[in-house]
Design a protein around this motif. Structure first.
Motif, PDB file in Angstrom:
ATOM      1  N   ASP A 178       0.782  -1.233   0.000  1.00 47.50           N
ATOM      2  CA  ASP A 178       0.000   0.000   0.000  1.00 47.50           C
ATOM      3  C   ASP A 178       0.821   1.294   0.000  1.00 47.50           C
ATOM      4  OD1 ASP A 178      -2.632  -0.457  -0.360  1.00 47.50           O
ATOM      5  OD2 ASP A 178      -3.251   0.583   1.469  1.00 47.50           O
TER       6      ASP A 178
ATOM      7  N   LYS B 128       3.966   1.102  -4.396  1.00 45.69           N
ATOM      8  CA  LYS B 128       4.891   0.454  -5.328  1.00 45.69           C
ATOM      9  C   LYS B 128       4.276   0.308  -6.723  1.00 45.69           C
ATOM     10  CE  LYS B 128       5.757  -3.976  -5.533  1.00 45.69           C
ATOM     11  NZ  LYS B 128       6.216  -5.338  -5.204  1.00 45.69           N
ATOM     12  N   THR B 129       3.036  -0.163  -6.762  1.00 42.52           N
ATOM     13  CA  THR B 129       2.387  -0.380  -8.066  1.00 42.52           C
ATOM     14  C   THR B 129       2.210   0.942  -8.804  1.00 42.52           C
ATOM     15  OG1 THR B 129       1.183  -2.188  -7.027  1.00 42.52           O
ATOM     16  CG2 THR B 129       0.395  -1.475  -9.187  1.00 42.52           C
ATOM     17  N   THR B 130       1.737   1.956  -8.080  1.00 44.34           N
ATOM     18  CA  THR B 130       1.514   3.261  -8.720  1.00 44.34           C
ATOM     19  C   THR B 130       2.843   3.837  -9.213  1.00 44.34           C
ATOM     20  OG1 THR B 130      -0.236   3.580  -7.087  1.00 44.34           O
ATOM     21  CG2 THR B 130       0.360   5.488  -8.405  1.00 44.34           C
TER      22      THR B 130
ATOM     23  N   ASP C  89       1.062  14.157  -0.939  1.00 39.60           N
ATOM     24  CA  ASP C  89      -0.178  14.931  -1.097  1.00 39.60           C
ATOM     25  C   ASP C  89      -1.201  14.569  -0.015  1.00 39.60           C
ATOM     26  OD1 ASP C  89      -0.214  12.323  -2.484  1.00 39.60           O
ATOM     27  OD2 ASP C  89      -2.321  12.833  -2.844  1.00 39.60           O
TER      28      ASP C  89
HETATM   29  P1  GDP Z   1       1.339  -1.029  -3.392  1.00 41.61           P
HETATM   30  O1  GDP Z   1       0.534  -1.972  -2.567  1.00 41.61           O
HETATM   31  O2  GDP Z   1       2.582  -0.581  -2.673  1.00 41.61           O
HETATM   32  O3  GDP Z   1       1.626  -1.512  -4.772  1.00 41.61           O
HETATM   33  O4  GDP Z   1       0.476   0.331  -3.475  1.00 41.61           O
HETATM   34  P2  GDP Z   1      -0.406   0.915  -4.657  1.00 41.61           P
HETATM   35  O5  GDP Z   1       0.446   1.582  -5.678  1.00 41.61           O
HETATM   36  O6  GDP Z   1      -1.383  -0.084  -5.131  1.00 41.61           O
HETATM   37  O7  GDP Z   1      -1.137   2.080  -3.872  1.00 41.61           O
HETATM   38  C1  GDP Z   1      -1.993   1.817  -2.779  1.00 41.61           C
HETATM   39  C2  GDP Z   1      -3.054   2.894  -2.731  1.00 41.61           C
HETATM   40  O8  GDP Z   1      -2.464   4.157  -2.473  1.00 41.61           O
HETATM   41  C3  GDP Z   1      -3.823   3.031  -4.051  1.00 41.61           C
HETATM   42  O9  GDP Z   1      -5.167   3.327  -3.737  1.00 41.61           O
HETATM   43  C4  GDP Z   1      -3.151   4.215  -4.711  1.00 41.61           C
HETATM   44  O10 GDP Z   1      -4.007   4.927  -5.565  1.00 41.61           O
HETATM   45  C5  GDP Z   1      -2.764   5.064  -3.514  1.00 41.61           C
HETATM   46  N1  GDP Z   1      -1.586   5.887  -3.793  1.00 41.61           N
HETATM   47  C6  GDP Z   1      -0.423   5.523  -4.363  1.00 41.61           C
HETATM   48  N2  GDP Z   1       0.415   6.577  -4.455  1.00 41.61           N
HETATM   49  C7  GDP Z   1      -0.240   7.621  -3.904  1.00 41.61           C
HETATM   50  C8  GDP Z   1       0.079   9.004  -3.718  1.00 41.61           C
HETATM   51  O11 GDP Z   1       1.153   9.490  -4.090  1.00 41.61           O
HETATM   52  N3  GDP Z   1      -0.877   9.771  -3.128  1.00 41.61           N
HETATM   53  C9  GDP Z   1      -2.077   9.280  -2.729  1.00 41.61           C
HETATM   54  N4  GDP Z   1      -2.936  10.118  -2.152  1.00 41.61           N
HETATM   55  N5  GDP Z   1      -2.429   8.002  -2.911  1.00 41.61           N
HETATM   56  C10 GDP Z   1      -1.521   7.190  -3.485  1.00 41.61           C
END
Ligand code: GDP
Length: 401
Positions: free
Chosen positions: A23, A26-28, A141
């Motif tokens: 969360d 990483k994916t984003t 943000d």
């Molecule tokens: P992962 O589990 O590390 O791959 O995380 P994700 O990339 O799936 O992100 C988890 C959640 O956090 C998703 O709902 C994203 O949209 C949100 N998210 C990721 N980066 C940001 C950011 O820079 N700002 C905000 N507000 N939300 C983010």
């Protein structure tokens, strides 16, 4: 026998992983990297002629970061192989495996939550494998996000010296850019649109003092790494940006400190400077000395670190540690004792596969045609059988020139 890895390949290469607690983003962040590098790839690369589509449209959109063991992109003339590193504790063996094959990592932190348990576990593993790292403090943000608090938390919880290369401009909903502490220029993103590049500006007046303070901290960390830079600093001379950059790189490769960058992947802020930092500070394969000899002139050896099966059959993702492998070659799987023939070699991109005639030491790519090779197996030149240990690896030593 220890040898320095020297490949005659002229291209620039970085094998890196993106590590994070679930969360943290990483994916984003990875998707943004694919977006920005996709742009440059389309403009800059020559081997598109041999490319062919190999994914269904659904997979093209998102799937690669989820389904692929490694994906190849290009940024400003450097090839980046992004190796998937699972965030979840259940995949600890896979994390070990990916740390085994990568040379450097970007660690993504949630700007609100800071150092989370899984980051801490993965951080210790990366310490064990001596993987040079860059920290990307994401989600700035969000309400409650605080770059400086996360930096302090990293120092305290991870026991690491953190050197910010940037400070954020604006906070939470108003987070809009960064001050780059090397160039002492502001980078502002006016829109959330990923296709809009940042614009350069002067440092906002209310951040001038803080930027000056952080710059001193950065310069002090950098000059410890480089005699010429130290001399210039002691004499009170200006230190050129490229000298500073080279000194920071030495510090990162030596594990003396971890640079920290600020951003919000979701809002498309900070990802281009992050890509620059990957190229500037993370090691190339030839920066690393590993046990056993790793030159392209040595007999071929590679580690299979993931097997992915799709409609086209099994793709065996390998890290090549020495030698060369051409399409049609026969390799010895020293883990099974069987020889196998390589039918094709693939570089996996976000939206296509590119066929390669040959892989060389340092490469990460997929082999098609192997029937009995599993994750963790060693492939080697039949005339020079070796076994690469999968998990308990000889610790690599970073070679600082
Ligand atoms: P992962 O589990 O590390 O791959 O995380 P994700 O990339 O799936 O992100 C988890 C959640 O956090 C998703 O709902 C994203 O949209 C949100 N998210 C990721 N980066 C940001 C950011 O820079 N700002 C905000 N507000 N939300 C983010």
């Amino acid at each position: 026998m220890t040898k320095t890895f020297r490949t005659p390949v002229t291209r620039q290469l970085r094998n890196l992983g993106v590590i994070a607690h679930v969360d943290a983003g990483k994916t984003t962040t990875t998707e943004r990297i694919l977006f920005y590098t996709g742009e440059s790839h389309r403009i800059g690369e020559v081997h598109d002629g041999t490319a062919h589509m190999d994914f269904d449209p659904q997979e093209q959109k998102r799937g690669i970061t989820i389904n692929s063991a490694a994906v190849t992109v290009h940024w400003k003339g450097t090839q980046l192989n992004l190796i998937d590193t699972p965030g979840h504790i259940d995949f600890n063996i896979e994390v070990n495996r990916s740390l085994r094959v990568l040379d450097g990592a970007v660690v993504v932190f949630d700007g609100v939550a800071g150092v989370e348990p899984q980051t801490e576990t993965n951080w210790r593993l990366a310490d064990k494998y001596r993987v040079p790292r860059i920290a990307f403090i994401n989600k700035l943000d969000r309400v409650g996000a605080d770059f400086h608090r996360v930096v302090a938390m990293m120092q305290e919880r991870l026991g690491v010296r953190v050197v910010p290369l940037q400070i954020p401009i604006g906070a939470e909903g108003d987070f809009r850019g960064v001050v780059d502490l090397l160039s002492l220029r502001a980078r502002i993103w006016d829109k959330d649109d990923a296709s809009e590049p940042y614009r350069e500006a002067d440092i906002p007046a209310d951040l001038a003092e803080q930027a000056a303070r952080e710059r001193v901290r950065l310069v002090e960390a950098a000059v410890e790494q480089d005699e010429a830079a130290l001399q210039a600093y002691v004499n009170g001379d200006d230190i050129a940006v490229d000298v500073l950059r080279a000194a920071i790189r030495k510090g990162v490769l030596a594990g003396a400190f971890v640079p920290a960058l600020a951003g919000s992947a979701f809002k498309n802020r900070g990802v281009e400077p992050l890509l620059d930092a990957v190229v500037d500070y993370l090691p190339a394969p030839e920066d690393i000395v590993r046990d056993g000899g790793e030159s392209a002139a040595d007999p071929f050896k590679a580690l299979a670190f993931k097997v992915v099966t799709d409609d086209h059959g099994a793709k065996v993702f390998v890290r090549v540690y020495a030698g060369r492998l051409a399409r049609g070659d026969v390799v010895l799987n020293t883990s099974t004792g069987k020889t196998e023939r390589v039918s094709r070699l693939h570089e996996v991109h976000a939206d296509k596969h590119i066929e390669r005639d040959e892989l060389v030491a340092g490469d990460i790519a997929a082999i098609v045609g192997l029937k009995d090779t599993l994750t963790g197996h060693t492939l080697s030149d039949p005339a020079h059988p070796v076994v690469l240990e999968e998990i308990s690896v000889p610790e690599p030593v970073i070679h600082v020139a």
